[in-house]
Design a protein around this motif. Structure first.
Motif, short mmCIF file in Angstrom:
data_model
loop_
_atom_site.label_atom_id
_atom_site.label_comp_id
_atom_site.label_asym_id
_atom_site.label_seq_id
_atom_site.Cartn_x
_atom_site.Cartn_y
_atom_site.Cartn_z
N VAL A 30 38.62 21.33 42.42
CA VAL A 30 37.65 22.31 42.98
C VAL A 30 38.60 23.35 43.69
N LEU A 31 39.37 22.80 44.42
CA LEU A 31 40.10 23.72 45.48
C LEU A 31 41.39 24.42 44.55
N ASP A 32 41.87 23.71 43.54
CA ASP A 32 42.87 24.42 42.61
C ASP A 32 42.07 25.58 41.67
N CYS A 33 40.84 25.31 41.29
CA CYS A 33 40.23 26.32 40.72
C CYS A 33 39.72 27.64 41.62
N PHE A 34 39.25 27.09 42.69
CA PHE A 34 38.96 28.27 43.46
C PHE A 34 40.26 29.21 44.09
N GLU A 35 41.32 28.66 44.22
CA GLU A 35 42.55 29.27 44.57
C GLU A 35 43.11 30.07 43.47
N ASN A 36 42.92 29.71 42.24
CA ASN A 36 43.78 30.25 41.13
C ASN A 36 42.95 30.94 40.13
N THR A 37 41.65 31.17 40.52
CA THR A 37 40.87 32.04 39.54
C THR A 37 40.28 33.15 40.46
N ASP A 38 39.36 33.65 39.78
CA ASP A 38 38.81 35.01 40.67
C ASP A 38 37.35 34.15 40.99
N ALA A 39 37.04 32.99 40.92
CA ALA A 39 35.92 32.46 41.69
C ALA A 39 35.56 32.60 42.92
N GLN A 40 34.33 32.74 43.00
CA GLN A 40 33.78 33.12 44.63
C GLN A 40 32.92 31.86 44.90
N SER A 41 32.61 30.94 43.91
CA SER A 41 32.02 29.71 44.13
C SER A 41 32.34 28.70 42.92
N VAL A 42 32.90 27.50 43.23
CA VAL A 42 33.33 26.66 42.39
C VAL A 42 32.35 25.15 42.73
N ILE A 43 31.85 24.56 41.44
CA ILE A 43 31.13 23.52 41.67
C ILE A 43 31.71 22.37 40.63
N ILE A 44 31.61 21.07 41.20
CA ILE A 44 31.99 19.88 40.42
C ILE A 44 30.61 19.47 39.95
N VAL A 45 30.90 19.30 38.31
CA VAL A 45 29.47 18.84 37.36
C VAL A 45 30.06 17.55 36.81
#
Ligand code: G1P
Length: 278
Positions: A128-143
């Motif tokens: 989740v942290l990787d995705c938040f830091e390395n994409t344009d995401a302003q929110s990331v959710i585990i699903v």
């Protein structure tokens, strides 16, 4: 956004829920302080966060849960704070209680009644942290992939576009939909990363499922405003367990005992001995 601004070090853990489905256990014990084997559920969650590099944790408690900050006073590896949510108006309201603490930084939210198993060197929350830091995401959710028949128990999301790293952009979220309204089989699984802009959307969120202020709806408002939201699926044997009901608590408790580094063999012997023949 510059990468430095996307580095997450703070986490908010909502733990104000009443735990009514676990009465009478929860009359005097906070649900999140119930043991899973040798540790309270909440300690497993805090250890998970510390393992992903979180250095500061804020518990959002109810007035009757002062045992939580006492237990975590001087906990190694993390600075712990708490605030009281005076009225239980929903998960979005609980997150809003942490606005001052978050102080304009991106942050993680981890539900204090849910644990996620780890297989391999890194906990799924690291992704989740990787995705938040390395994409344009302003929110990331585990699903987590979940049978559609159970969608009324979860927030459900719809994947719009997968990237090459086993994660996807989300274009729709629905909190606790009827089976025919479930947009996919991906259920929200208790860990979220947020840009601090989420507070602006929480404030605009009307009461939703169960008459409560749902964080799923706040994230939906982020999407409607053009803010990118991503999903990170659990993979392989990874599984989220919560302790909301006695059957789910029993499962989480037994799984913890059966994976205890020291006592797994004893737990397994007890399980086979207690199993009644059909
Ligand atoms: C909350 C969220 C829901 C999510 C679930 C499990 O529901 O609102 O979207 O799927 O946790 O993480 P609750 O279990 O509090 O009803």
């Amino acid at each position: 956004m510059a990468q430095a601004l996307k580095k997450i070090r703070k986490a908010v853990i909502p733990v104000a829920g009443k735990g009514t489905r676990l009465l009478p256990l929860t009359k005097v014990i906070a649900k999140e302080m119930l043991p899973l084997g040798r540790k309270p559920v909440l300690e497993i969650v805090v250890d998970e966060l510390v393992s992903t590099g979180i250095t500061d944790v804020m518990f959002v408690i109810s007035e009757s849960k002062s045992s939580i900050p006492v237990y975590f006073m001087a906990y190694p590896g993390v600075d712990v704070s708490w605030t009281v949510q005076s009225e239980q108006k929903g998960l979005a309201d609980a997150v809003l209680c942490a606005e001052e603490y978050v102080a304009g930084e991106p942050f993680l939210v981890a539900l204090g009644d849910s644990v996620i198993s780890q297989f391999g060197p890194r906990h799924p929350t690291s992704r989740v942290l990787d995705c938040f830091e390395n994409t344009d995401a302003q929110s990331v959710i585990i699903v987590q992939k979940t049978p559609r028949a159970e969608s009324h128990r979860y927030g459900m999301v719809h994947p719009k576009r997968w990237d090459g790293n086993e994660r996807f952009e989300i274009d729709l979220l629905v909190e606790k939909p009827a089976v025919e309204d479930a947009p996919s089989e991906y259920a929200i699984a208790g860990r979220y990363a947020f840009d601090p802009c989420v507070f602006e959307f929480i404030r605009k969120t009307p009461p939703g499922a169960g008459g409560e202020l749902q964080i799923t709806d706040s994230i939906g408002l982020m999407l409607a405003d053009g803010r990118p939201v991503w999903g990170v699926p659990l993979m392989g044997e990874e599984i989220r367990r919560d302790i909301g009901t006695f059957p789910s608590y029993f499962e989480a408790f037994m799984a913890a005992c059966l994976s205890d580094p020291e006592f797994a063999a004893i737990a397994s012997t007890i399980c086979s001995r207690e199993q009644k023949p059909e």
